[in-house]
Design a protein around this motif. Structure first.
Motif, mmCIF file in Angstrom:
data_model
loop_
_atom_site.group_PDB
_atom_site.id
_atom_site.type_symbol
_atom_site.label_atom_id
_atom_site.label_comp_id
_atom_site.label_asym_id
_atom_site.label_seq_id
_atom_site.Cartn_x
_atom_site.Cartn_y
_atom_site.Cartn_z
ATOM 1 N N PHE A 137 9.326 0.289 5.575
ATOM 2 C CA PHE A 137 8.772 -0.816 6.358
ATOM 3 C C PHE A 137 7.743 -0.356 7.390
ATOM 4 O O PHE A 137 6.724 -1.010 7.576
ATOM 5 C CB PHE A 137 9.871 -1.604 7.062
ATOM 6 C CG PHE A 137 10.711 -2.462 6.160
ATOM 7 C CD1 PHE A 137 10.337 -2.735 4.848
ATOM 8 C CD2 PHE A 137 11.890 -3.001 6.625
ATOM 9 C CE1 PHE A 137 11.121 -3.530 4.023
ATOM 10 C CE2 PHE A 137 12.682 -3.804 5.815
ATOM 11 C CZ PHE A 137 12.298 -4.065 4.516
ATOM 12 N N GLY A 138 8.008 0.739 8.089
ATOM 13 C CA GLY A 138 7.073 1.230 9.108
ATOM 14 C C GLY A 138 5.703 1.517 8.523
ATOM 15 O O GLY A 138 4.675 1.072 9.069
ATOM 16 N N GLN A 139 5.665 2.229 7.414
ATOM 17 C CA GLN A 139 4.390 2.564 6.779
ATOM 18 C C GLN A 139 3.718 1.307 6.210
ATOM 19 O O GLN A 139 2.502 1.150 6.283
ATOM 20 C CB GLN A 139 4.614 3.603 5.685
ATOM 21 C CG GLN A 139 3.327 4.185 5.129
ATOM 22 C CD GLN A 139 3.584 5.262 4.085
ATOM 23 O OE1 GLN A 139 4.720 5.640 3.812
ATOM 24 N NE2 GLN A 139 2.517 5.749 3.481
ATOM 25 N N GLY A 168 0.775 -1.229 0.000
ATOM 26 C CA GLY A 168 0.000 0.000 0.000
ATOM 27 C C GLY A 168 0.807 1.279 0.000
ATOM 28 O O GLY A 168 0.246 2.365 0.038
ATOM 29 N N VAL A 169 2.125 1.178 -0.055
ATOM 30 C CA VAL A 169 2.996 2.360 -0.041
ATOM 31 C C VAL A 169 3.455 2.653 -1.471
ATOM 32 O O VAL A 169 3.987 1.778 -2.157
ATOM 33 C CB VAL A 169 4.220 2.150 0.878
ATOM 34 C CG1 VAL A 169 5.130 3.374 0.848
ATOM 35 C CG2 VAL A 169 3.777 1.834 2.304
ATOM 36 N N ASP A 170 3.245 3.882 -1.909
ATOM 37 C CA ASP A 170 3.684 4.336 -3.228
ATOM 38 C C ASP A 170 5.151 4.735 -3.102
ATOM 39 O O ASP A 170 5.479 5.755 -2.489
ATOM 40 C CB ASP A 170 2.810 5.512 -3.679
ATOM 41 C CG ASP A 170 2.887 5.771 -5.164
ATOM 42 O OD1 ASP A 170 3.900 5.395 -5.791
ATOM 43 O OD2 ASP A 170 1.936 6.366 -5.688
ATOM 44 N N LEU A 211 -0.704 -2.815 6.770
ATOM 45 C CA LEU A 211 -1.134 -4.199 6.962
ATOM 46 C C LEU A 211 -1.931 -4.358 8.253
ATOM 47 O O LEU A 211 -2.970 -5.026 8.272
ATOM 48 C CB LEU A 211 0.084 -5.129 6.969
ATOM 49 C CG LEU A 211 0.887 -5.188 5.668
ATOM 50 C CD1 LEU A 211 2.161 -6.000 5.865
ATOM 51 C CD2 LEU A 211 0.051 -5.751 4.534
ATOM 52 N N VAL A 212 -1.441 -3.750 9.317
ATOM 53 C CA VAL A 212 -2.119 -3.811 10.619
ATOM 54 C C VAL A 212 -3.527 -3.227 10.508
ATOM 55 O O VAL A 212 -4.498 -3.813 10.997
ATOM 56 C CB VAL A 212 -1.270 -3.075 11.690
ATOM 57 C CG1 VAL A 212 -2.065 -2.777 12.936
ATOM 58 C CG2 VAL A 212 -0.026 -3.902 12.016
ATOM 59 N N ARG A 213 -3.648 -2.101 9.848
ATOM 60 C CA ARG A 213 -4.957 -1.442 9.692
ATOM 61 C C ARG A 213 -5.913 -2.294 8.847
ATOM 62 O O ARG A 213 -7.067 -2.496 9.205
ATOM 63 C CB ARG A 213 -4.778 -0.056 9.076
ATOM 64 C CG ARG A 213 -6.048 0.759 8.990
ATOM 65 C CD ARG A 213 -5.837 2.200 8.508
ATOM 66 N NE ARG A 213 -4.883 2.375 7.432
ATOM 67 C CZ ARG A 213 -3.619 2.804 7.573
ATOM 68 N NH1 ARG A 213 -3.153 3.117 8.765
ATOM 69 N NH2 ARG A 213 -2.827 2.942 6.531
ATOM 70 N N ALA A 214 -5.424 -2.824 7.742
ATOM 71 C CA ALA A 214 -6.278 -3.599 6.839
ATOM 72 C C ALA A 214 -6.770 -4.891 7.493
ATOM 73 O O ALA A 214 -7.916 -5.299 7.272
ATOM 74 C CB ALA A 214 -5.530 -3.919 5.551
ATOM 75 N N LEU A 215 -5.916 -5.522 8.292
ATOM 76 C CA LEU A 215 -6.268 -6.810 8.891
ATOM 77 C C LEU A 215 -6.854 -6.675 10.300
ATOM 78 O O LEU A 215 -7.269 -7.673 10.879
ATOM 79 C CB LEU A 215 -5.038 -7.724 8.918
ATOM 80 C CG LEU A 215 -4.533 -8.160 7.553
ATOM 81 C CD1 LEU A 215 -3.197 -8.873 7.674
ATOM 82 C CD2 LEU A 215 -5.570 -9.038 6.861
ATOM 83 N N LYS A 216 -6.823 -5.448 10.841
ATOM 84 C CA LYS A 216 -7.329 -5.198 12.201
ATOM 85 C C LYS A 216 -6.623 -6.105 13.212
ATOM 86 O O LYS A 216 -7.246 -6.829 13.982
ATOM 87 C CB LYS A 216 -8.848 -5.377 12.253
ATOM 88 C CG LYS A 216 -9.594 -4.394 11.364
ATOM 89 C CD LYS A 216 -11.088 -4.672 11.354
ATOM 90 C CE LYS A 216 -11.850 -3.737 10.474
ATOM 91 N NZ LYS A 216 -11.664 -3.926 9.041
ATOM 92 N N ILE A 217 -5.282 -6.054 13.146
ATOM 93 C CA ILE A 217 -4.442 -6.821 14.061
ATOM 94 C C ILE A 217 -3.497 -5.862 14.774
ATOM 95 O O ILE A 217 -3.386 -4.698 14.398
ATOM 96 C CB ILE A 217 -3.642 -7.925 13.316
ATOM 97 C CG1 ILE A 217 -2.769 -7.331 12.207
ATOM 98 C CG2 ILE A 217 -4.590 -8.982 12.755
ATOM 99 C CD1 ILE A 217 -1.887 -8.327 11.473
#
Length: 162
Positions: A111-113, A24-26, A118-124
């Motif tokens: 990597f941080g972004q 998701g990072v451009d 990933l955390v936001r999309a998967l709600k983890i």
């Protein structure tokens, strides 16, 4: 508690005239990944790992590249839909781990972004997602800058009924 593990793999050719989007990072680069969607190889590998762990076929079954609805699709949205599919089937991600294989560009600054996306999309939680990159020491098509590939592993668990 029932747990399952799945793995995923994806590869896309680098080409001029496309944006390079990874997790998701451009990422600023002179080439991007060729694909029916945005070509986000690590997210595609993660989707396959999650679906495989749940015994729910693969990314092409749920989001076929023959469907014009997915032309230019945002792979992070497909990852969110995958999380919804898992939840509807009674599963939730425990953790994901992915490796991006690319000679260039240097990916560690992003990597941080990537992880946040990933955390936001998967709600983890932030400790449930990991992303890293490797070069291939100029060997093969990835080492020669012709493409980027990604591997992922996912652990899921059966959700307890409410």
């Amino acid at each position: 508690m029932t747990m399952r593990i799945g793995n995923g793999y994806d590869v896309h050719r680098l080409t001029e005239g496309r944006r390079l989007i990874l997790c998701g990072v451009d990422i600023p680069y002179e080439k991007g990944l060729l694909g029916h969607s945005d070509g986000d190889a690590p997210v595609h590998a993660i989707i396959d790992a999650l679906l495989g762990a749940a015994g729910m076929d693969d990314i092409g079954t749920h989001f076929p590249d023959t469907d014009p609805a997915y032309l230019g699709a945002d792979s992070m949205k497909l990852l969110e839909k995958t999380a919804d599919l898992l939840k509807a089937a009674g599963w939730r991600p425990v953790n994901i781990d992915a490796v991006i294989v690319a000679q260039r560009p240097k990916l560690s600054p992003y990597f941080g972004q990537m992880k946040e996306n990933l955390v936001r999309a998967l709600k983890i939680g932030p400790d449930q997602a990991n992303i890293k990159a490797k070069t291939e020491e100029t060997l093969g098509f990835t080492g020669q800058g012709q493409g980027i590939k990604a591997y992922a592993v996912a652990l899921i668990e059966r959700m307890e009924p409410n």
